[in-house]
Motif scaffolding. Structure first.
Motif, mmCIF file in Angstrom:
data_model
loop_
_atom_site.group_PDB
_atom_site.id
_atom_site.type_symbol
_atom_site.label_atom_id
_atom_site.label_comp_id
_atom_site.label_asym_id
_atom_site.label_seq_id
_atom_site.Cartn_x
_atom_site.Cartn_y
_atom_site.Cartn_z
ATOM 1 N N GLU A 153 -30.020 -57.014 73.011
ATOM 2 C CA GLU A 153 -31.197 -56.613 73.782
ATOM 3 C C GLU A 153 -30.793 -55.735 74.970
ATOM 4 O O GLU A 153 -31.471 -54.756 75.287
ATOM 5 C CB GLU A 153 -31.948 -57.857 74.263
ATOM 6 N N LEU A 154 -29.693 -56.092 75.616
ATOM 7 C CA LEU A 154 -29.205 -55.281 76.740
ATOM 8 C C LEU A 154 -28.824 -53.889 76.270
ATOM 9 O O LEU A 154 -29.211 -52.885 76.888
ATOM 10 C CB LEU A 154 -27.994 -55.954 77.389
ATOM 11 N N ALA A 155 -28.068 -53.808 75.186
ATOM 12 C CA ALA A 155 -27.626 -52.514 74.678
ATOM 13 C C ALA A 155 -28.813 -51.630 74.303
ATOM 14 O O ALA A 155 -28.788 -50.413 74.519
ATOM 15 C CB ALA A 155 -26.705 -52.707 73.477
ATOM 16 N N THR A 156 -29.852 -52.231 73.759
ATOM 17 C CA THR A 156 -31.056 -51.480 73.401
ATOM 18 C C THR A 156 -31.715 -50.895 74.642
ATOM 19 O O THR A 156 -32.130 -49.725 74.662
ATOM 20 C CB THR A 156 -32.056 -52.389 72.660
ATOM 21 N N GLN A 157 -31.816 -51.696 75.698
ATOM 22 C CA GLN A 157 -32.406 -51.222 76.956
ATOM 23 C C GLN A 157 -31.591 -50.079 77.558
ATOM 24 O O GLN A 157 -32.146 -49.071 78.005
ATOM 25 C CB GLN A 157 -32.507 -52.386 77.949
ATOM 26 N N ILE A 158 -30.271 -50.232 77.565
ATOM 27 C CA ILE A 158 -29.408 -49.195 78.133
ATOM 28 C C ILE A 158 -29.513 -47.909 77.316
ATOM 29 O O ILE A 158 -29.566 -46.804 77.867
ATOM 30 C CB ILE A 158 -27.954 -49.690 78.213
ATOM 31 N N SER A 159 -29.551 -48.040 76.004
ATOM 32 C CA SER A 159 -29.692 -46.869 75.133
ATOM 33 C C SER A 159 -30.982 -46.112 75.433
ATOM 34 O O SER A 159 -30.995 -44.871 75.498
ATOM 35 C CB SER A 159 -29.659 -47.300 73.667
ATOM 36 N N THR A 160 -32.070 -46.860 75.656
ATOM 37 C CA THR A 160 -33.355 -46.241 75.990
ATOM 38 C C THR A 160 -33.268 -45.469 77.300
ATOM 39 O O THR A 160 -33.773 -44.344 77.418
ATOM 40 C CB THR A 160 -34.457 -47.314 76.087
ATOM 41 N N LEU A 161 -32.610 -46.067 78.305
ATOM 42 C CA LEU A 161 -32.461 -45.404 79.598
ATOM 43 C C LEU A 161 -31.615 -44.141 79.481
ATOM 44 O O LEU A 161 -31.929 -43.101 80.070
ATOM 45 C CB LEU A 161 -31.837 -46.361 80.608
ATOM 46 N N LYS A 162 -30.541 -44.214 78.699
ATOM 47 C CA LYS A 162 -29.666 -43.055 78.554
ATOM 48 C C LYS A 162 -30.362 -41.912 77.812
ATOM 49 O O LYS A 162 -30.134 -40.732 78.106
ATOM 50 C CB LYS A 162 -28.382 -43.457 77.829
ATOM 51 N N LYS A 211 -33.283 -41.095 78.165
ATOM 52 C CA LYS A 211 -34.140 -40.439 79.154
ATOM 53 C C LYS A 211 -33.331 -39.690 80.209
ATOM 54 O O LYS A 211 -33.895 -39.119 81.158
ATOM 55 C CB LYS A 211 -35.027 -41.486 79.828
ATOM 56 N N GLY A 212 -32.003 -39.723 80.056
ATOM 57 C CA GLY A 212 -31.146 -38.975 80.971
ATOM 58 C C GLY A 212 -30.671 -39.745 82.179
ATOM 59 O O GLY A 212 -30.055 -39.173 83.085
ATOM 60 N N TYR A 213 -30.930 -41.050 82.212
ATOM 61 C CA TYR A 213 -30.511 -41.851 83.358
ATOM 62 C C TYR A 213 -29.032 -42.203 83.259
ATOM 63 O O TYR A 213 -28.486 -42.406 82.167
ATOM 64 C CB TYR A 213 -31.326 -43.141 83.444
ATOM 65 N N THR A 214 -28.376 -42.318 84.427
ATOM 66 C CA THR A 214 -26.973 -42.731 84.479
ATOM 67 C C THR A 214 -26.887 -44.223 84.802
ATOM 68 O O THR A 214 -27.739 -44.774 85.493
ATOM 69 C CB THR A 214 -26.191 -41.937 85.529
ATOM 70 N N GLU A 256 -24.765 -43.787 93.409
ATOM 71 C CA GLU A 256 -24.189 -42.785 92.506
ATOM 72 C C GLU A 256 -24.805 -42.780 91.116
ATOM 73 O O GLU A 256 -24.436 -41.949 90.277
ATOM 74 C CB GLU A 256 -22.673 -43.003 92.396
ATOM 75 N N ASN A 257 -25.723 -43.728 90.846
ATOM 76 C CA ASN A 257 -26.313 -43.848 89.515
ATOM 77 C C ASN A 257 -27.803 -44.164 89.627
ATOM 78 O O ASN A 257 -28.281 -44.630 90.663
ATOM 79 C CB ASN A 257 -25.623 -44.961 88.713
ATOM 80 N N ASP A 258 -28.514 -43.970 88.521
ATOM 81 C CA ASP A 258 -29.946 -44.288 88.498
ATOM 82 C C ASP A 258 -30.184 -45.784 88.385
ATOM 83 O O ASP A 258 -31.120 -46.321 88.976
ATOM 84 C CB ASP A 258 -30.616 -43.564 87.328
ATOM 85 N N PHE A 259 -29.336 -46.470 87.614
ATOM 86 C CA PHE A 259 -29.440 -47.912 87.440
ATOM 87 C C PHE A 259 -28.045 -48.531 87.526
ATOM 88 O O PHE A 259 -27.043 -47.866 87.238
ATOM 89 C CB PHE A 259 -30.062 -48.270 86.077
#
Length: 283
Positions: free
Chosen positions: A9-18, A20-23, A47-50
């Motif tokens: 579930e975490l990896a899915t959320q991070i993939s979605t954020l990436k 969208k161009g988020y760091t 230094e990062n979005d999240f």
């Protein structure tokens, strides 16, 4: 603030954020958070979005099983503390041992060009295999752009840099200054377990390091090491495990100073049954 205990579930959320161009920044912890951890989180947020903060007491890096059992676990308090930093830019990953290791809780075997045999490695059998195992696994799960580590665990920081180099992991490692209490004691989750008497004397560690730094400017490494050893013999509440002056690149103990190299002093002491470490740049 989102909280995950499942790596998929975490990896899915991070993939979605990436997408969208988020760091993504990453601060791995074992919980019992304090201002030192928060300084890493704030650095990551700048230094990062999240920023993903993992909270996981990793069993494979404890050579002392009693220390593992007694290690403070304060997840609810940790989450409340992080929420004060940011309610929408921090993602918490608080997995179970099963989520990380499955049904086999054991370390991989690593070599870090000899860094693992110095200082902590000499006194804590298997410790850096456990560190390498969990950090590599977390990097694979979180896939951060940058990861933030405190210089209090300077040897660990250098080993993680070597891990990234040897395994060609696509993450930028950022070392951050040691965060200290007003009296100089390096922030550590273990500090909360100190007795009042041990907490009162613990700043002696940093005071001694500062004097050692001054002496290193004009004296030999052996002279400084002998001087520190004698100072700790005068402190019955603190037991010196080691004091070593080492090259910051190889982490090997210095025999003769060179103006072309950078050195750091490393110390490990026991305050009762609580083990405290610290270090200081010397030049």
């Amino acid at each position: 603030m989102k909280n995950y205990n499942n790596k998929i579930e975490l990896a899915t959320q991070i993939s979605t954020l990436k997408e969208k161009g988020y760091t993504i920044g990453f601060v791995p912890t074992m919980g019992a958070l304090h201002n030192g951890h928060l300084s890493l989180v704030n650095k990551g947020l700048s230094e990062n979005d999240f920023v993903v903060v993992s909270i996981f007491v990793n069993p494979t890096q404890f050579d002392n099983k009693e220390d593992l059992v007694k290690y403070p676990r304060t997840l609810e308090a940790d989450m409340a503390l992080l929420k004060q930093v940011s309610d929408d830019k921090i993602i918490i990953y608080a997995p179970s041992e099963d989520d990380i290791y499955g049904d086999q809780i054991q370390s991989q075997s690593f070599t870090f060009d000899g860094l693992e045999h110095e200082m902590e490695g000499a006194f804590r059998s298997g410790h850096f295999d456990g560190v390498g195992t969990i950090v590599k696994r977390l990097f694979e799960i979180v896939t951060p752009d940058s990861a933030y580590f405190g210089e209090k665990d300077f040897q660990q920081l250098q080993i993680i840099r070597k891990l990234v180099e040897l395994h060609q992991l696509p993450v930028n490692i950022v070392g951050c200054p040691i965060h200290r209490a007003e009296d100089g004691l390096a922030m550590s989750s273990r500090n909360a377990r100190l007795t009042e008497a041990h907490r009162d004397i613990a700043p002696f560690i940093y005071k001694t390091l500062n004097v050692a730094k001054v002496k290193f400017g004009t004296k030999s490494a052996k002279y400084v090491t002998d001087w520190v050893t004698e100072q700790f013999k005068k402190q019955p509440l603190l037991e010196l495990e080691y004091f070593i002056i080492a090259d910051i690149t190889t982490l090997k103990e210095v025999k003769r100073k060179s103006t072309k190299k950078s050195y750091r002093a490393f110390i490990a002491t026991y305050a009762g049954d609580i083990r405290l470490i610290d270090n200081i740049a010397l030049n």
